[in-house]
Design an enzyme around this catalytic site. Structure first.
Site, PDB file in Angstrom:
ATOM      1  N   CYS A 158       0.825  -1.216   0.000  1.00 39.34           N
ATOM      2  CA  CYS A 158       0.000   0.000   0.000  1.00 39.34           C
ATOM      3  C   CYS A 158       0.851   1.255   0.000  1.00 39.34           C
ATOM      4  CB  CYS A 158      -0.925  -0.020   1.209  1.00 39.34           C
ATOM      5  SG  CYS A 158      -1.846   1.520   1.425  1.00 39.34           S
ATOM      6  N   CYS A 163      -1.682   1.881  -2.748  1.00 42.73           N
ATOM      7  CA  CYS A 163      -2.649   2.953  -2.473  1.00 42.73           C
ATOM      8  C   CYS A 163      -2.043   4.353  -2.498  1.00 42.73           C
ATOM      9  CB  CYS A 163      -3.292   2.742  -1.104  1.00 42.73           C
ATOM     10  SG  CYS A 163      -3.719   1.042  -0.706  1.00 42.73           S
ATOM     11  N   LYS A 166      -0.485   5.453  -5.952  1.00 42.24           N
ATOM     12  CA  LYS A 166      -1.609   5.407  -6.900  1.00 42.24           C
ATOM     13  C   LYS A 166      -2.519   6.623  -6.734  1.00 42.24           C
ATOM     14  CE  LYS A 166      -5.137   3.722  -5.358  1.00 42.24           C
ATOM     15  NZ  LYS A 166      -5.643   2.379  -5.476  1.00 42.24           N
ATOM     16  N   TYR A 299      -8.797  -3.612 -10.880  1.00 42.39           N
ATOM     17  CA  TYR A 299      -8.814  -2.215 -10.441  1.00 42.39           C
ATOM     18  C   TYR A 299      -7.432  -1.593 -10.580  1.00 42.39           C
ATOM     19  CZ  TYR A 299      -6.870  -3.563  -5.855  1.00 42.39           C
ATOM     20  OH  TYR A 299      -6.066  -4.041  -4.845  1.00 42.39           O
ATOM     21  N   GLU A 303      -7.029   1.739 -12.804  1.00 41.68           N
ATOM     22  CA  GLU A 303      -6.520   2.917 -12.104  1.00 41.68           C
ATOM     23  C   GLU A 303      -5.249   3.435 -12.773  1.00 41.68           C
ATOM     24  OE1 GLU A 303      -8.085   2.173  -7.518  1.00 41.68           O
ATOM     25  OE2 GLU A 303      -6.110   1.419  -8.120  1.00 41.68           O
ATOM     26  N   HIS A 571     -26.324  20.465   0.814  1.00 42.21           N
ATOM     27  CA  HIS A 571     -26.545  21.013  -0.520  1.00 42.21           C
ATOM     28  C   HIS A 571     -25.582  22.165  -0.795  1.00 42.21           C
ATOM     29  CE1 HIS A 571     -28.671  22.203  -4.108  1.00 42.21           C
ATOM     30  NE2 HIS A 571     -28.763  23.436  -3.633  1.00 42.21           N
ATOM     31  N   GLU A 576     -25.578  14.066  -1.667  1.00 40.42           N
ATOM     32  CA  GLU A 576     -27.017  14.134  -1.405  1.00 40.42           C
ATOM     33  C   GLU A 576     -27.676  12.910  -2.045  1.00 40.42           C
ATOM     34  OE1 GLU A 576     -28.965  18.196  -1.616  1.00 40.42           O
ATOM     35  OE2 GLU A 576     -27.163  18.466  -2.823  1.00 40.42           O
TER      36      GLU A 576
END
Length: 597
Positions: A158, A163, A166, A299, A303, A571, A576
């Protein structure tokens, strides 16, 4: 005079007795032997059993035992080097407390309470937690260089090649897109904008270096011993550590945690290891990769393809079958479609058959030949770089697990464990990406490591939840999810018992820039048999990771569609979640803003 064969056999038997807290000389078919072994299992006591009927010299060993103990039969049980006897005597010793006293007295002294093999996120978390509870802990971590020679420091995949770099390269691509949008927001600039690979790489690698150092300091502060050495089991409770100079050292521990992680898989075709790179090489690549072919649709593949295209490179993705296997396929296909409309080219239903070096250089030039998965059609093209991202293999086959009897899934090398991360060998545990059938995510490994240490040494009973785990795929349009993919939910609950709600939305940030209307998408999957409880949440849009984290917490608390409808959104944000429509309704009804004015 050299020892005779008989003397050598006696020495071997004595060594087994001396080096094991519980040593059972047994025969696999003997019901009394089975009963004794079941007793130690029920007591949570580790034992070593030598099945004499499976040994070539089993009858000779039984004669040696007769000489040592006067007992001809099996089981022949020793605890803490003390002869207990056969089945009846062992059961009686348990009943009258003698057995318990043998465990308490003259307990075998190990070098460490806990040795962890692997210095990734899970291993580090477990080690620090155990040390904080007063245990003597060692961490062994060694990175075997890639075929191209790439290696890295403490912290695991990672931090070094996953991670962290990346997400930072993904951010570089986002900034490039933001530059294009900025003109619509009034920013004026005349200079020619271009991306510098070396500047980005050096900055990211500098940050990673600071993390590597920080992990070493953290272990030192917790009094955890760290050795940059390759760990390999050599016998029960004993491990060999080999450093980069080939120097060997041996250590014993009461318990072990295997947290070795995974490494990228290669294709097994001519030229793959000689000329191709993987994600292990990409983030520290000493030159800009240029025109790139990404092989795979995991992935990692999508990515990497996304951020390489985002910084202006010519990128093609070769897909064998489907996008993002294991993820919701409607969401995966939408993520792929977005990439295709933003410059990433796809070659679908093809696999490479060879990679040939045409020109040396940084980058050089490679010829790739590929074959259709649906026929005999052959294609070929030239690229500067070929990045293989077709999956990862567990690093478990060369660490001596077979020497101590730890079972692995022979198909994928992963380790089966029970619900407390215990392997079939009672004192050996496993966490992280090597677990069979569990999620391969850094936060999962960290949580599992911490909880394991607390159960082992802190009296906790809390177990790691491997189901409701939020995660995000950092494709150009990010995909966040928690819970089940729609395909998995149908498999588990039946389509008739599910209600699926969805909506397209247009982030406010995209409106002025006039881009990507009706592209962002979200859906929830509800279990009608459980009060419309949300069992799957999926969102495709900017900042999907930030959005999904909150929904992960809500789903842990039993979020229902009713409660979701009652929640007032912030908002104007993408988070939302109002007015999601049933999938049975026309999609045109869903072509409105995610938020409502």
């Amino acid at each position: 005079m050299p020892p005779t064969g008989r003397e050598q056999l006696k020495g071997r038997v004595q060594e087994l007795i001396d080096s094991n807290l519980v040593m059972v000389f047994s025969k696999s078919f003997c019901p009394f032997c089975i009963r004794v072994k079941e007793l130690f299992t029920s007591l949570g006591r580790e034992y070593n059993a030598l099945e004499l009927d499976e040994c070539d010299d089993g009858s000779d060993i039984q004669e040696v035992l007769h000489e040592l103990t006067g007992q001809k039969t099996v089981p022949n049980v020793f605890v803490n080097k003390t002869h207990v006897g056969g089945c009846d005597k062992t059961l009686q010793a348990h009943k009258d407390g003698t057995l318990g006293k043998l465990f308490d007295e003259n307990h075998i002294k190990y070098d460490y309470d806990l040795i962890i093999i692997g210095g990734g996120s899970g291993g580090l978390a477990c080690s620090k937690e155990a040390a904080a509870m007063g245990k003597k802990v060692m961490v062994l971590d060694y990175v075997v260089p890639t075929p191209l020679g790439t290696s890295w420091g403490l912290g695991g995949t990672c931090v070094n090649v996953g991670c962290i770099p990346k997400k930072l390269m993904h951010q570089a691509a986002i900034l490039g897109h933001a530059l294009k949008d900025s003109r619509k927001f009034g920013w004026e600039y005349e200079e020619n904008v271009r991306h510098n690979w070396d500047t980005m790489r050096d900055a990211i690698q500098s940050y990673i270096g600071s993390l590597n150092w920080g992990y070493r300091v953290a272990l030192r502060d917790k009094s955890v011993r760290y050795e940059n050495a390759y760990g390999e089991f050599v016998e029960q409770h004993k491990i060999k550590a080999t450093n980069k100079k080939g120097k060997e050292a041996f250590y014993t521990a009461e318990k072990f945690v295997v947290a070795t992680g995974e490494r990228p898989r290669y294709l097994g075709i001519p030229g793959d290891k000689e000329y191709c790179i993987t994600s292990d090489d990409l983030f520290s690549l000493p030159y800009c990769p240029g025109k790139t072919l990404v092989v795979g649709a995991s992935y990692v593949a999508l990515e990497c393809a996304g951020f390489l295209a985002g910084i202006g490179l010519d990128v093609t993705v070769m897909v064998r079958s489907i996008f993002l296997r294991g993820f919701d396929q409607e969401m995966a296909n939408r993520a792929g479609d977005y990439m295709e409309t933003h410059g990433v080219k796809f070659i679908k239903q093809f696999v490479p058959t060879s990679v040939e070096l045409l020109e040396e250089g940084t980058p050089g030039k490679l010829k790739v030949v590929a074959k259709s998965t649906e026929g005999d059609h052959i294609i070929e093209d030239e690229y500067n770089t070929v990045l293989i991202a077709v999956g990862r293999d567990a690093c478990t086959r060369n660490i001596g697990l077979e020497k101590i009897g730890v079972k692995i899934n022979e198909k994928n090398g992963k380790v089966p464990v029970n619900d407390v991360e215990e392997t079939n060998v009672p004192y050996v545990y496993a966490i992280g990406d090597i677990l069979d059938g569990k999620l391969e995510l850094t936060p999962v490994a960290i949580q599992a490591g911490r909880l394991l240490a607390r159960r082992l040494y802190g009296g906790s009973t809390l177990k790691c939840d491997y189901v409701n785990v939020p995660t995000t795929v950092f494709t150009p349009l990010e995909y966040g999810c928690c819970g089940y993919a729609e395909e998995k939910a149908i498999e588990l609950y039946g389509q008739e018992n599910l209600e699926v709600y969805h909506t397209l939305f247009w982030p406010l940030e995209f409106t002025v820039a006039s881009r990507d209307n009706n592209t962002c998408f979200a859906k929830i999957i509800c279990n009608k048999l459980d009060n419309d409880r949300v069992i799957g949440f999926h969102v495709l849009g900017p900042n999907a990771g930030e959005i999904t984290q909150g929904f992960g917490a809500a789903m842990k608390c039993g979020l229902t569609k009713e409660k979701l409808d009652e929640t007032i959104g912030i908002h104007p944000t993408c988070a939302e979640v109002s007015n999601l429509k049933k999938c049975t309704e026309s999609i045109s009804l869903c072509s409105f803003l995610w938020f409502t004015l």
